[in-house]
Enzyme design. Structure first.
Site, short mmCIF file in Angstrom:
data_model
loop_
_atom_site.label_atom_id
_atom_site.label_comp_id
_atom_site.label_asym_id
_atom_site.label_seq_id
_atom_site.Cartn_x
_atom_site.Cartn_y
_atom_site.Cartn_z
N GLU A 265 -0.75 10.40 0.43
CA GLU A 265 0.25 9.85 -0.49
C GLU A 265 0.75 10.98 -1.37
O GLU A 265 -0.04 11.75 -1.91
CB GLU A 265 -0.35 8.78 -1.41
CG GLU A 265 -0.77 7.50 -0.74
CD GLU A 265 -1.35 6.48 -1.73
OE1 GLU A 265 -1.16 6.65 -2.96
OE2 GLU A 265 -2.00 5.54 -1.29
N GLU A 315 7.31 -2.24 -4.67
CA GLU A 315 6.47 -3.42 -4.47
C GLU A 315 6.28 -4.11 -5.82
O GLU A 315 5.52 -3.65 -6.65
CB GLU A 315 5.11 -3.01 -3.91
CG GLU A 315 5.18 -2.38 -2.54
CD GLU A 315 3.84 -1.77 -2.15
OE1 GLU A 315 2.94 -2.51 -1.72
OE2 GLU A 315 3.67 -0.55 -2.29
N LYS A 318 2.58 -5.28 -7.04
CA LYS A 318 1.44 -4.37 -7.16
C LYS A 318 0.80 -4.59 -8.52
O LYS A 318 1.48 -4.87 -9.50
CB LYS A 318 1.90 -2.91 -7.06
CG LYS A 318 1.95 -2.40 -5.64
CD LYS A 318 1.93 -0.89 -5.60
CE LYS A 318 0.50 -0.38 -5.56
NZ LYS A 318 0.44 1.08 -5.43
N GLU A 326 3.46 1.48 -11.37
CA GLU A 326 2.96 1.17 -10.02
C GLU A 326 3.97 0.40 -9.15
O GLU A 326 3.88 0.43 -7.94
CB GLU A 326 1.66 0.37 -10.11
CG GLU A 326 0.47 1.19 -10.54
CD GLU A 326 0.14 2.32 -9.58
OE1 GLU A 326 0.54 2.25 -8.40
OE2 GLU A 326 -0.50 3.29 -10.02
#
Ligand SMILES: *[C@@H]1O[C@H](CO)[C@@H](O)[C@H](O)[C@H]1NC(C)=O
Ligand SMILES: *[C@@H]1O[C@H](CO)[C@@H](O)[C@H](O)[C@H]1NC(C)=O
Length: 434
Positions: A265, A315, A318, A326
């Site tokens: 990542e 997202e 999250k 996040e």
């Protein structure tokens, strides 16, 4: 020595020649969203953007099915909460491999190349609960892959957070694995080395900047004007290289200098913090792409870097327990639309291609009744109520909607998510306008 690519009708063929052509950049595809795009839409996006490697966090049937016959390399994931079961029972590991890997390879031609066993299981927030079970899980999944006859095609790895190593002198040349988890980490490293599998690490210069207000901002970027770090004559111009070489040094020092490294990542969020914005995200990710496509590598590891961008799409579900940013790591918005120009070096035009054929729900906004005063004591609880159901991570200090007052806060489009709320539950001071 490397690979040379030619474009043919069937796809891309690589021939051995003097020019490097790796598989290009990979992307993380996370699905913790209230309204995820259909898997076929995302797979089309991947193909139209020339992305040939994808990393998943579990093994969703519909997603793997959509990735079938595309040739895209897939890393499937085993969530941390399954480590105990696959690590504790060979039968469970075999079942996991049969259902979530073998079946997709044999009946649907999915190009599964890696199984990520756990996701950052050594993170301090887990209080060590996964430390003892990670190696047994790796071991069982590896044995199950061999037993299923796919051990040479599919390799196991475990994405670890970069703080499993540290430097004793603040330079890469002082790199070693952290003392308190040294033994379990070295055992995993030795295991990966023995079976010729890669070490996977997640690296986040953004988080260094977020957690340390004295961190030199420019050093986080690849085109920065920070003073380079001088490690005994070797100059480091950006934190990414220094971090990766701290790991390289830690591996070498312990006798594993040839272990392959994957950056599982890497990326930069666009909202939820004062340093999380589109300009910084574009600058970081484009700098990273240019750095990687240059093929120079790091001072200790010259050559191509194998990396997966975090992340493809935002997202909105999250957990924000770590932090508000996040939910904003995507270089595409939740609906697959482009956030900022980013040349991945994978298409002729160099421009990102957005998702096609996206269906939108009816747009709805929540606004405060004009008669309500801002100092009404009901306002704050109502805002909290709404934010408990919608994504309000863009409303904090220094974020994209951080300058709004309570009235403005309720102008935020809470598209679609309020479909779950019946009008009878709606707080008295607010109305829904369509
Ligand atoms: C396959 O993976 C999915 C998604 O992570 C999981 O829910 C399921 O339990 C797995 N199947 C087996 C047989 O372990
Ligand atoms: C870790 O420990 C803290 C403090 O003891 C606790 O609040 C938290 O719930 C624990 N987390 C996990 C994942 O066990």
């Amino acid at each position: 020595m490397g690979w040379w690519c030619i474009r043919v009708n069937m796809g891309i063929v690589c021939l051995l020649t003097m020019v490097w052509c790796g598989k290009g950049i990979g992307v993380n595809w996370g699905t913790q969203a209230s309204h995820p795009l259909p898997p076929e839409t995302v797979v089309r996006m991947l193909r139209e953007n020339g992305i040939q490697k994808v990393k998943l966090f579990d093994a969703d049937y519909a997603i793997l099915k959509a990735l079938g016959k595309t040739g895209i390399e897939v890393m499937v994931g085993i969530p941390n909460d399954m480590l105990a079961s696959v690590g504790g029972s060979m039968k469970a590991a075999e079942k996991w491999v049969a259902k979530n890997v073998s079946q997709h390879i044999s009946s649907n031609n999915v190009n599964v190349r890696y199984v990520a066993v756990g996701n950052e299981p050594f993170l301090e927030t887990y209080n060590g609960s996964y430390i003892q079970i990670t190696l047994p899980a790796l071991n069982n999944i590896q044995s199950a892959l061999i037993k299923a006859g796919i051990g040479s095609q599919v390799k196991v790895t475990v994405p670890l957070n970069a703080d499993v190593y540290a430097s004793s002198n603040n330079y890469p040349s002082g790199g070693d694995f952290r003392k308190d988890i040294f033994d379990p980490v070295i055992k995993i490293v030795k295991f990966l080395n023995d079976i010729n599998s890669p070490f996977t690490v997640n690296i986040y210069p953004f988080i260094s900047l977020y957690t340390d207000s004295n961190f030199p901002v420019e050093y986080a970027f690849f085109d920065g004007n920070a003073l380079p770090l001088n490690d005994g004559g070797t100059l480091y111009y950006n934190m990414f290289d220094a971090n990766l070489d701290t790991l390289t040094h830690a591996l070498g020092k312990n006798g594993f200098g040839n272990l392959q490294i994957i950056v599982g990542e890497i990326g930069w969020p666009t909202d939820g913090d004062r340093n999380a914005n589109i300009e910084y995200a574009r600058r970081f990710n484009q700098g990273l792409m240019t750095h990687i496509s240059g093929g120079k590598g790091t001072p200790m590891r010259p050559g191509p870097i194998d990396a997966y961008l975090f992340s493809l799409i935002d997202e909105d579900e999250k957990s924000i327990d770590p932090e508000n940013f996040e939910r904003h790591w995507g270089f595409f918005y939740f609906d697959g639309q482009v956030k900022y120009p980013l040349n991945l070096g994978t298409t002729n035009s160099g421009a990102l291609v957005p998702a096609k054929g996206v269906h939108y729900l009816e747009k709805k906004w929540c606004v405060m009744k004009p008669t309500v005063r801002l100092d009404d004591p009901q306002v704050q609880p109502s805002v909290s109520y709404a934010c408990g159901l919608a994504d309000c991570t863009s409303l904090g200090y220094g974020t994209s909607c951080g300058n709004l007052d309570a009235r403005g806060t309720f102008l935020m489009p809470l598209t679609a998510i309020f479909r779950r709320i019946t009008s009878s539950k709606w707080p008295a001071n607010f109305r829904m306008y369509r």
